[in-house]
Design a protein around this motif. Structure first.
Motif, PDB file in Angstrom:
ATOM      1  N   GLU A 124       0.814  -1.045   0.511  1.00  0.00           N
ATOM      2  CA  GLU A 124       0.017  -0.149   0.115  1.00  0.00           C
ATOM      3  C   GLU A 124       0.662   1.346  -0.106  1.00  0.00           C
ATOM      4  N   THR A 125       1.731   1.184   0.652  1.00  0.00           N
ATOM      5  CA  THR A 125       3.038   2.652   0.797  1.00  0.00           C
ATOM      6  C   THR A 125       3.615   2.980  -0.465  1.00  0.00           C
ATOM      7  N   TYR A 126       3.682   1.430  -1.099  1.00  0.00           N
ATOM      8  CA  TYR A 126       5.086   1.797  -2.406  1.00  0.00           C
ATOM      9  C   TYR A 126       3.429   2.020  -3.320  1.00  0.00           C
ATOM     10  N   LEU A 127       2.622   1.573  -3.735  1.00  0.00           N
ATOM     11  CA  LEU A 127       1.416   1.815  -4.667  1.00  0.00           C
ATOM     12  C   LEU A 127       0.545   3.148  -4.040  1.00  0.00           C
ATOM     13  N   GLY A 128       1.144   3.945  -2.838  1.00  0.00           N
ATOM     14  CA  GLY A 128       0.495   5.257  -2.671  1.00  0.00           C
ATOM     15  C   GLY A 128      -1.301   4.785  -2.563  1.00  0.00           C
ATOM     16  N   ILE A 129      -1.686   3.223  -2.625  1.00  0.00           N
ATOM     17  CA  ILE A 129      -3.048   3.639  -1.625  1.00  0.00           C
ATOM     18  C   ILE A 129      -3.373   3.401  -0.875  1.00  0.00           C
ATOM     19  N   LYS A 130      -2.024   3.159   0.516  1.00  0.00           N
ATOM     20  CA  LYS A 130      -2.619   3.689   1.529  1.00  0.00           C
ATOM     21  C   LYS A 130      -3.732   4.951   1.954  1.00  0.00           C
ATOM     22  N   GLU A 131      -4.629   4.004   3.130  1.00  0.00           N
ATOM     23  CA  GLU A 131      -5.754   4.797   3.221  1.00  0.00           C
ATOM     24  C   GLU A 131      -5.286   6.198   4.148  1.00  0.00           C
ATOM     25  N   ASP A 132      -5.799   7.542   3.698  1.00  0.00           N
ATOM     26  CA  ASP A 132      -5.207   8.454   4.370  1.00  0.00           C
ATOM     27  C   ASP A 132      -5.800   8.874   5.591  1.00  0.00           C
ATOM     28  N   ARG A 133      -5.617   8.644   6.975  1.00  0.00           N
ATOM     29  CA  ARG A 133      -6.393   8.365   7.792  1.00  0.00           C
ATOM     30  C   ARG A 133      -7.035   9.713   8.252  1.00  0.00           C
ATOM     31  N   LEU A 143     -20.453  -4.418  -5.561  1.00  0.00           N
ATOM     32  CA  LEU A 143     -19.749  -2.865  -4.228  1.00  0.00           C
ATOM     33  C   LEU A 143     -19.184  -3.446  -3.643  1.00  0.00           C
ATOM     34  N   ASP A 144     -18.785  -4.939  -3.569  1.00  0.00           N
ATOM     35  CA  ASP A 144     -17.999  -5.399  -2.877  1.00  0.00           C
ATOM     36  C   ASP A 144     -16.296  -5.248  -3.516  1.00  0.00           C
ATOM     37  N   LYS A 145     -15.880  -4.973  -4.508  1.00  0.00           N
ATOM     38  CA  LYS A 145     -14.258  -3.852  -4.783  1.00  0.00           C
ATOM     39  C   LYS A 145     -14.279  -2.532  -4.075  1.00  0.00           C
ATOM     40  N   ILE A 146     -15.449  -2.180  -3.973  1.00  0.00           N
ATOM     41  CA  ILE A 146     -15.069  -0.920  -2.783  1.00  0.00           C
ATOM     42  C   ILE A 146     -14.527  -0.702  -1.691  1.00  0.00           C
ATOM     43  N   PRO A 147     -13.540   0.072  -1.529  1.00  0.00           N
ATOM     44  CA  PRO A 147     -12.473  -0.314  -0.523  1.00  0.00           C
ATOM     45  C   PRO A 147     -13.240   0.563   0.833  1.00  0.00           C
ATOM     46  N   LYS A 148     -13.592  -0.461   1.896  1.00  0.00           N
ATOM     47  CA  LYS A 148     -14.055  -0.533   3.002  1.00  0.00           C
ATOM     48  C   LYS A 148     -14.724   0.869   3.633  1.00  0.00           C
ATOM     49  N   TYR A 149     -13.499   1.277   3.414  1.00  0.00           N
ATOM     50  CA  TYR A 149     -13.415   2.972   4.035  1.00  0.00           C
ATOM     51  C   TYR A 149     -14.035   3.811   4.046  1.00  0.00           C
ATOM     52  N   VAL A 150     -14.963   3.430   2.102  1.00  0.00           N
ATOM     53  CA  VAL A 150     -15.483   4.430   1.778  1.00  0.00           C
ATOM     54  C   VAL A 150     -17.417   4.222   2.103  1.00  0.00           C
ATOM     55  N   LYS A 151     -18.298   4.448   2.483  1.00  0.00           N
ATOM     56  CA  LYS A 151     -19.153   4.694   2.863  1.00  0.00           C
ATOM     57  C   LYS A 151     -19.867   5.454   1.250  1.00  0.00           C
ATOM     58  N   ILE A 152     -21.015   3.863   1.429  1.00  0.00           N
ATOM     59  CA  ILE A 152     -22.008   3.598   0.016  1.00  0.00           C
ATOM     60  C   ILE A 152     -23.635   4.098   0.552  1.00  0.00           C
ATOM     61  N   PHE A 153     -23.899   5.044  -0.107  1.00  0.00           N
ATOM     62  CA  PHE A 153     -25.458   5.227   0.208  1.00  0.00           C
ATOM     63  C   PHE A 153     -25.938   4.830  -1.039  1.00  0.00           C
ATOM     64  N   ILE A 154     -27.362   4.509  -0.453  1.00  0.00           N
ATOM     65  CA  ILE A 154     -27.949   3.267  -1.692  1.00  0.00           C
ATOM     66  C   ILE A 154     -29.456   3.940  -1.794  1.00  0.00           C
ATOM     67  N   MET A 155     -29.514   4.647  -2.566  1.00  0.00           N
ATOM     68  CA  MET A 155     -31.519   5.123  -3.090  1.00  0.00           C
ATOM     69  C   MET A 155     -31.967   4.893  -3.714  1.00  0.00           C
TER      70      MET A 155
END
Ligand code: D5M
Ligand code: FE
Ligand code: ZN
Length: 482
Positions: free
Chosen positions: A61-70, A293-305
């Motif tokens: 994650e660090t190398y690829l720059g995809i580490k979650e920014d807390r 939806l499972d492919k979306i990172p879990k730290y992303v909140k998803i709202f479904i209408m």
């Protein structure tokens, strides 16, 4: 079978005495094969220096720059959801309650205007003999223009008012009033005892400060996926979903995804629909949705209408997609199921979501409006302070005791879908978003001359309100309008 590039990468690390953690392996599987060799060699070189012989998730994650920014906030609040508030009354009685609630709520909204103190009931105005101007308010029963005169009929709880508009400018306002919308009128008695309308005042949006997020979290607006339809752009949509966990600097900041209805194509929504379906049941369609939806990172909140193609009740307001069709969607920690319309606050920024069914009726009956410019219809809704005023046309409206389609709260962002045209605009400080679609033009749309611009994802920085978009449509004519 592993791809040969992946096998090469694994062997390379193993031969240098490294172990690869299963979580790290899952990430490697998704790295572009052309980049794998470079990635593994550089990580191995770095870790050799540190004499640490396990490659873990954090390294990748660090190398690829995809580490979650807390440091990016992702707090949310569901400010309004009709699901638990639906109390449908019955028949005529119910509709009387609905319109009486609409009138009361909008009269309260317009009471912020100084003129509103002079409002008189329609019955008292009809017996008045005053020559001064008077104010009435009511719901529009009819409008009609003939020989340069526009006749308006308004109704309040005390009676029915008929008046005419002669002024050319004012006729423009009168000519685009929507049936059953609330309006206030300044009126006087004319020479031959009829009423002349001298001004028309809409509830509208006052000037106001808008809310912003403290951190640069981004939100994605999606709608009209139509999963299950053979015109659903599965490949392009998947590509976008995968992009969400890529090292792209915009993708790295996404914390929210809003989905504004027509998630699935549904079953039995229009005649002969089964011939255009690749998934034939609602359950199958929602299962596919869940997998995406499972492919979306879990730290992303998803709202479904829901929209008019989704399961549950068709009439507005719509409850959330019922749990019985897919309980997994309801049980995911980062997924929130809401009704239509709904208001969610994202880091303090208020987003009003509405699928947009009423646009069909409004476009049909209002001069100057078209499917090509949904943002103009959205402005009409904001001025009327109502999401679906027209009753008795194509959009089914339930006889709710309280009119939940009134725009009580002023949003910072207004998110609509339904017409399959991605478009952005601003109105009185409110960002207007029509989130387009992920369904190619259907034969029906072609037959009525509707040209969607599918495959465009709109995104907004909640701190600055800067907008971004990712276009996954290979057709060069398919562009974002703004
Ligand atoms: O609607 C997609 C778009 O197509 C939306 O703008 C309405 C329009 N539409 C769909 N069905 C009809 C009918 N029967 N008459 C007129 N216009 C229509 P969606 O909700 O995705 O089907
Ligand atoms: Fe749709
Ligand atoms: Zn729709």
């Amino acid at each position: 079978m592993l791809k040969k590039e992946l096998t090469f990468a694994l062997d390379y690390a193993l031969n240098k005495g490294f172990q690869i953690h299963p979580d790290a392996f899952k990430i490697l599987e998704n790295v572009d094969v052309k980049k794998l060799e470079k990635v593994i060699k550089e990580i191995v070189r770095e870790k050799l220096k540190q004499r640490l012989f396990q490659i873990n998730q954090d390294d990748l994650e660090t190398y690829l720059g995809i580490k979650e920014d807390r440091t990016l906030q992702n707090s949310h609040k569901i400010v309004f959801d009709p699901t638990s508030r639906i109390t449908t009354g019955e028949g005529v009685k119910g509709y009387n309650a609905l319109f009486s609630s609409r009138f009361k709520k909008l009269k309260r909204i317009i009471s912020d205007r100084p003129e509103s103190r002079m409002i008189k009931s329609i019955s008292s105005v009809k017996t008045a003999k005053l020559e001064d101007d008077m104010y009435v308010c009511g719901l529009v029963t009819s409008r009609n223009t003939e020989r340069n005169v526009t006749k308006l009929v308004l109704e309040d709880p005390s009676g029915i008012f008929e008046g005419v508009v002669f002024d050319g400018e004012l006729q423009k306002t009168a000519g685009v009033l929507l049936s059953d919308q609330f309006v206030m009128a300044r009126v006087s008695i004319g020479k031959n005892a009829g009423f002349i309308i001298k001004d028309l005042i809409l509830p509208d949006i006052p000037d106001q400060a808008t809310n912003r997020s403290e951190t640069e979290a981004y939100v994605v607006f999606l709608s009209d996926l139509h999963i299950g339809s053979k015109y659903f752009m599965e490949e392009e949509f998947t590509e976008f979903i995968v992009w969400l966990s890529s090292p792209d600097p915009v993708a790295r900041k996404i914390r929210f995804v809003l989905i504004g209805g027509d998630v699935v194509d549904g079953v039995g929504i229009y005649p002969n629909q089964d011939k255009e379906l690749v998934c034939k049941t609602i359950e199958e369609q929602l299962k596919k949705f869940e997998e995406l939806l499972d492919k979306i990172p879990k730290y992303v909140k998803i709202f479904i209408m829901p929209g008019n193609h989704d399961p549950g009740r068709r009439a507005l307001p719509q409850p959330a997609i019922p749990k019985k069709y897919n309980s997994n969607l309801w049980n995911r920690e980062n997924v929130f199921m809401v009704g239509n319309p709904a208001i969610v606050s994202l880091n303090g920024v208020k987003v009003m979501m509405f699928h947009g069914q009423s646009i069909d009726d409004i476009v049909k009956t209002t001069p100057g409006l078209s499917y090509d410019n949904p943002v103009n219809v959205m402005k009409h809704l904001l001025r009327a302070r109502h999401l679906s005023p027209i009753y008795g046309s194509q959009t089914p409206i339930a006889p709710e005791i309280e009119d939940l389609m009134v725009i009580d709260e002023i949003p910072d962002i207004f998110h609509v879908g339904h017409v399959h045209r991605a478009q952005l605009d601003m109105y009185k400080g409110i960002l207007l978003v029509n989130s387009g679609s992920w369904q190619k033009q259907t034969p029906f749309q072609a037959s009525v001359g509707m040209t969607p611009n599918p495959g465009i994802a709109l995104m907004v920085n909640l701190k600055t309100f800067q907008v971004f978009h990712e276009n996954y449509n290979s057709n060069l004519d398919n562009v974002l309008q703004s």
